[in-house]
Design an enzyme around this catalytic site. Structure first.
Site, PDB file in Angstrom:
ATOM      1  N   TRP A 166       0.809  -1.229   0.000  1.00 20.63           N
ATOM      2  CA  TRP A 166       0.000   0.000   0.000  1.00 20.63           C
ATOM      3  C   TRP A 166       0.842   1.278   0.000  1.00 20.63           C
ATOM      4  O   TRP A 166       0.309   2.352  -0.199  1.00 20.63           O
ATOM      5  CB  TRP A 166      -0.918   0.024   1.231  1.00 20.63           C
ATOM      6  CG  TRP A 166      -0.168  -0.256   2.509  1.00 20.63           C
ATOM      7  CD1 TRP A 166      -0.069  -1.460   3.149  1.00 20.63           C
ATOM      8  CD2 TRP A 166       0.638   0.667   3.272  1.00 20.63           C
ATOM      9  NE1 TRP A 166       0.750  -1.349   4.260  1.00 20.63           N
ATOM     10  CE2 TRP A 166       1.181  -0.060   4.361  1.00 20.63           C
ATOM     11  CE3 TRP A 166       0.932   2.023   3.145  1.00 20.63           C
ATOM     12  CZ2 TRP A 166       2.013   0.537   5.312  1.00 20.63           C
ATOM     13  CZ3 TRP A 166       1.769   2.616   4.081  1.00 20.63           C
ATOM     14  CH2 TRP A 166       2.292   1.876   5.157  1.00 20.63           C
ATOM     15  N   LYS A 190      -2.488  -8.757  -7.525  1.00 23.11           N
ATOM     16  CA  LYS A 190      -3.320  -8.451  -6.363  1.00 23.11           C
ATOM     17  C   LYS A 190      -2.742  -7.245  -5.634  1.00 23.11           C
ATOM     18  O   LYS A 190      -1.675  -7.325  -5.033  1.00 23.11           O
ATOM     19  CB  LYS A 190      -3.365  -9.636  -5.393  1.00 23.11           C
ATOM     20  CG  LYS A 190      -4.411  -9.421  -4.306  1.00 23.11           C
ATOM     21  CD  LYS A 190      -4.192 -10.263  -3.073  1.00 23.11           C
ATOM     22  CE  LYS A 190      -3.252  -9.620  -2.100  1.00 23.11           C
ATOM     23  NZ  LYS A 190      -3.695  -8.334  -1.561  1.00 23.11           N
ATOM     24  N   GLU A 268      10.838  -8.133  -3.059  1.00 21.74           N
ATOM     25  CA  GLU A 268      11.396  -6.888  -2.529  1.00 21.74           C
ATOM     26  C   GLU A 268      10.779  -6.734  -1.150  1.00 21.74           C
ATOM     27  O   GLU A 268       9.590  -6.423  -1.027  1.00 21.74           O
ATOM     28  CB  GLU A 268      11.047  -5.742  -3.483  1.00 21.74           C
ATOM     29  CG  GLU A 268      11.941  -4.555  -3.321  1.00 21.74           C
ATOM     30  CD  GLU A 268      11.327  -3.531  -2.420  1.00 21.74           C
ATOM     31  OE1 GLU A 268      11.631  -3.573  -1.205  1.00 21.74           O
ATOM     32  OE2 GLU A 268      10.557  -2.703  -2.926  1.00 21.74           O
ATOM     33  N   CYS A 302      10.106   1.259   2.299  1.00 21.67           N
ATOM     34  CA  CYS A 302      11.025   0.182   2.683  1.00 21.67           C
ATOM     35  C   CYS A 302      12.471   0.665   2.640  1.00 21.67           C
ATOM     36  O   CYS A 302      13.356   0.009   3.174  1.00 21.67           O
ATOM     37  CB  CYS A 302      10.814  -1.036   1.797  1.00 21.67           C
ATOM     38  SG  CYS A 302      10.793  -0.613   0.075  1.00 21.67           S
ATOM     39  N   GLU A 399      11.508  -2.180  11.063  1.00 20.85           N
ATOM     40  CA  GLU A 399      11.123  -0.939  10.390  1.00 20.85           C
ATOM     41  C   GLU A 399      10.043  -0.248  11.231  1.00 20.85           C
ATOM     42  O   GLU A 399       9.026  -0.861  11.541  1.00 20.85           O
ATOM     43  CB  GLU A 399      10.488  -1.240   9.028  1.00 20.85           C
ATOM     44  CG  GLU A 399      11.413  -1.794   7.997  1.00 20.85           C
ATOM     45  CD  GLU A 399      10.648  -2.166   6.725  1.00 20.85           C
ATOM     46  OE1 GLU A 399      10.915  -1.563   5.689  1.00 20.85           O
ATOM     47  OE2 GLU A 399       9.790  -3.052   6.781  1.00 20.85           O
TER      48      GLU A 399
HETATM   49  P1  ADP Z   1       2.539  -4.680   4.982  1.00 24.14           P
HETATM   50  O1  ADP Z   1       2.903  -5.113   6.360  1.00 24.14           O
HETATM   51  O2  ADP Z   1       3.362  -3.608   4.424  1.00 24.14           O
HETATM   52  O3  ADP Z   1       1.069  -4.455   4.776  1.00 24.14           O
HETATM   53  P2  ADP Z   1       2.322  -7.287   3.815  1.00 24.14           P
HETATM   54  O4  ADP Z   1       3.448  -8.178   3.460  1.00 24.14           O
HETATM   55  O5  ADP Z   1       1.399  -7.726   4.896  1.00 24.14           O
HETATM   56  O6  ADP Z   1       2.981  -5.887   4.081  1.00 24.14           O
HETATM   57  O7  ADP Z   1       1.428  -6.987   2.535  1.00 24.14           O
HETATM   58  C1  ADP Z   1       1.941  -6.790   1.245  1.00 24.14           C
HETATM   59  C2  ADP Z   1       0.995  -7.444   0.255  1.00 24.14           C
HETATM   60  O8  ADP Z   1       0.931  -8.840   0.539  1.00 24.14           O
HETATM   61  C3  ADP Z   1      -0.448  -6.945   0.323  1.00 24.14           C
HETATM   62  O9  ADP Z   1      -0.987  -6.956  -0.982  1.00 24.14           O
HETATM   63  C4  ADP Z   1      -1.115  -8.004   1.172  1.00 24.14           C
HETATM   64  O10 ADP Z   1      -2.505  -8.128   0.950  1.00 24.14           O
HETATM   65  C5  ADP Z   1      -0.409  -9.233   0.683  1.00 24.14           C
HETATM   66  N1  ADP Z   1      -0.478 -10.388   1.595  1.00 24.14           N
HETATM   67  C6  ADP Z   1      -0.455 -10.395   2.938  1.00 24.14           C
HETATM   68  N2  ADP Z   1      -0.499 -11.663   3.403  1.00 24.14           N
HETATM   69  C7  ADP Z   1      -0.545 -12.484   2.319  1.00 24.14           C
HETATM   70  C8  ADP Z   1      -0.587 -13.904   2.126  1.00 24.14           C
HETATM   71  N3  ADP Z   1      -0.596 -14.739   3.146  1.00 24.14           N
HETATM   72  N4  ADP Z   1      -0.610 -14.365   0.850  1.00 24.14           N
HETATM   73  C9  ADP Z   1      -0.599 -13.531  -0.199  1.00 24.14           C
HETATM   74  N5  ADP Z   1      -0.547 -12.190  -0.083  1.00 24.14           N
HETATM   75  C10 ADP Z   1      -0.521 -11.665   1.161  1.00 24.14           C
END
Ligand code: ADP
Length: 496
Positions: A166, A190, A268, A302, A399
């Site tokens: 996001w 996604k 990344e 990041c 972070e």
């Molecule tokens: P942040 O902590 O910055 O939100 P995330 O790694 O949780 O970072 O999220 C980054 C992306 O990964 C988002 O699009 C989130 O919806 C997606 N995401 C989070 N968990 C999963 C999962 N188990 N499988 C696939 N995508 C995921």
């Protein structure tokens, strides 16, 4: 979450067609099979901006089907034709920059000036990789055997996936889909649940640029269903590559899932960037860099400077300069004139910032300025400077993702390098010195995929972006970036 009364950036949209509340599959705007939706909120006001479809396994598989079918023709479309579409797409992003920036600020919260910068950055990936599409060169290798020829060429992989965060809702989308489709792949992407609207707006412009149906598909889903969508993508044998930007934790999970199908990954992940100010540094330059790599996007990048190391002899002077600077930063919603620090993305983000500050204070750090949620309420946080921070504190190990600068004093170059490298992460590192020999020594010693000397700004589509250690695998942007999205075929001719 409480609602704060401000006007929404979306009220200012000129072309409302760019705002979509449906997912994009096979060139069509579609809802979930059961009509389910989830809310997208403005982090500055807490207001609901839109509702987008809750996709699950069935709808995601349909998107993979569309990408699979589209690859039949897109994979063999001339690079020159693909390049022309990407060029038009980039131009359309620039033509619609103001509206795209408003959508971005509405759902993400960053100041409009930063959104404009991000939209240009996002468009630059479409332009760059459109150009690179024409330069995916192969090789001819001198043969060691009589009657043979050996050629090597690069082929698209097939169906690919993208999962994006996001914090850069537009640029992280194009940084993945541009090299993927430029190289002849198709993609199911996604976006993050907090910020799907920018990704959907990118699809509107892809359509207008003439990208054929199914080449790029965007599936939306809330946090609770991210795993289901991710598993559907990674377990599908047609998926040949996954590009992900996000947390190290989720990156590791996706990498494990990709192991079962031996699917390529480009990851990344999280960073923990050191920002080292040596005693011979130009302190004004270092201070200016704090804007781009600490307070930009409210510290939610990041590559944000997460550990500010300042040599003892210039510590007090630099802290005084930084304190004045931070105290003068304007906190406000992204559309307010002069706003420099927008809200944090969500309550979880704000809680983490507070937890890091509390932990630092318990362990002996001191607040010089800020340190608390802002008087505006909601998700706004004060620009903050802390002194007496040590490498063991939570804010030095994870972070913080907030407008918080924790200052760690150090005595020698060796000590600074040791602290900088003492982390499982290695995305970006910054340091400031005027000494040429030190510049080489430290630049080479820092364990990071990206090193900035005398600057806090390193992002450009022409350079390879990515990390070492647990900050990731693979590079995005530059001539190296497209290599992630192609396979190498060795073709030998015998009997000549
Ligand atoms: P942040 O902590 O910055 O939100 P995330 O790694 O949780 O970072 O999220 C980054 C992306 O990964 C988002 O699009 C989130 O919806 C997606 N995401 C989070 N968990 C999963 C999962 N188990 N499988 C696939 N995508 C995921």
């Amino acid at each position: 979450m409480t609602t704060i009364e401000t006007s929404s950036a979306l009220d200012l949209l000129e072309d409302r067609e760019l705002l979509r509340e449906l997912a994009f599959v096979n060139g069509e705007w579609v809802g979930a099979d059961d009509g389910g939706t989830f809310e997208v909120r403005d982090p500055a006001s807490g207001r609901v901006l839109a509702e987008v479809p809750v996709f699950g396994a069935t709808e995601t598989t349909r998107a993979l089907d569309a990408a699979g079918a589209a690859f039949e023709t897109w994979g063999t479309t001339l690079a020159k034709e693909r390049a022309a579409i990407l060029r038009r797409w980039a131009d359309l992003m620039r033509d619609n920059s103001e509206d795209l920036s408003l959508i971005l600020t509405a759902e993400q919260g960053k100041p409009l000036s930063e959104s404009r910068g991000e939209v240009e950055y996002a468009a630059s990936f479409l332009e760059w990789f459109g150009e690179e599409a024409k330069r995916v060169y192969g090789d001819v290798i001198p043969t060691p055997m009589e009657g043979r020829r050996i050629v090597v060429f690069k082929e698209p992989l097939g169906v690919t996936g993208g999962i994006t965060p996001w914090n850069f809702p537009s640029a992280m989308v194009t940084r993945k889909c541009a090299p993927a489709v430029a190289a002849g792949n198709t993609m199911v992407l996604k976006p993050a649940e907090q910020t799907p609207l920018s990704a959907l707006a990118v699809c509107v412009l892809a359509e207008r640029a003439g990208l054929p149906p199914g080449v790029l598909n965007v599936v939306t889903t809330p946090a609770e269903k991210a795993q289901e969508v991710g598993e559907t993508m990674t377990s599908d044998p047609r998926l040949r590559m996954l590009g992900f930007t996000g947390s190290t934790e989720v990156g590791k999970l996706l990498m494990k899932q990709c192991a079962d199908t031996v699917t390529k990954v480009s990851l990344e992940l999280g960073g923990n960037a050191p920002f080292i100010v040596f005693e011979d540094a130009d302190l004004e330059l270092a201070l200016g860099a704090m804007q781009s790599c600490k307070y930009r996007n409210s510290g939610q990048t990041c590559i944000s400077a997460n550990r500010i190391l300042v040599q003892e002899s210039v510590h007090d002077e630099f802290v005084a300069m930084l304190t004045d600077y931070a105290a003068g930063l304007v906190v406000g919603s992204g559309t307010e004139e002069g706003s420099q620090i927008g809200p944090l993305i969500d309550q979880q983000g704000l809680d983490k910032v507070e937890r890091h500050i509390a932990n630092a204070l318990e362990s002996g750090a001191e607040i010089v300025v800020g340190g608390s949620p802002h008087d505006r309420g909601g998700l706004f946080f004060q620009p903050t400077v802390l002194t007496g921070v040590s490498p063991e504190m939570d804010m030095s190990c994870e972070e913080t993702f907030g407008p918080v600068a924790g200052i760690i004093p150090f005595r020698t170059e060796e000590e600074a390098i040791a602290i900088a490298n003492d982390t499982p992460y290695g995305l970006c590192a910054y340091f400031f010195t005027k000494d040429l020999a030190r510049a080489w020594r430290v630049g080479e010693a820092l364990e990071a995929g990206i090193v900035g000397l005398n600057t806090g700004f390193v992002s450009t589509e022409v350079a390879p972006f990515g990390g070492v250690k647990q900050s990731g695998i693979g590079r995005e942007g530059s001539k190296y970036g497209i290599e992630e999205w192609v396979d190498t075929k060795y073709f030998t001719f015998a009997g000549l």
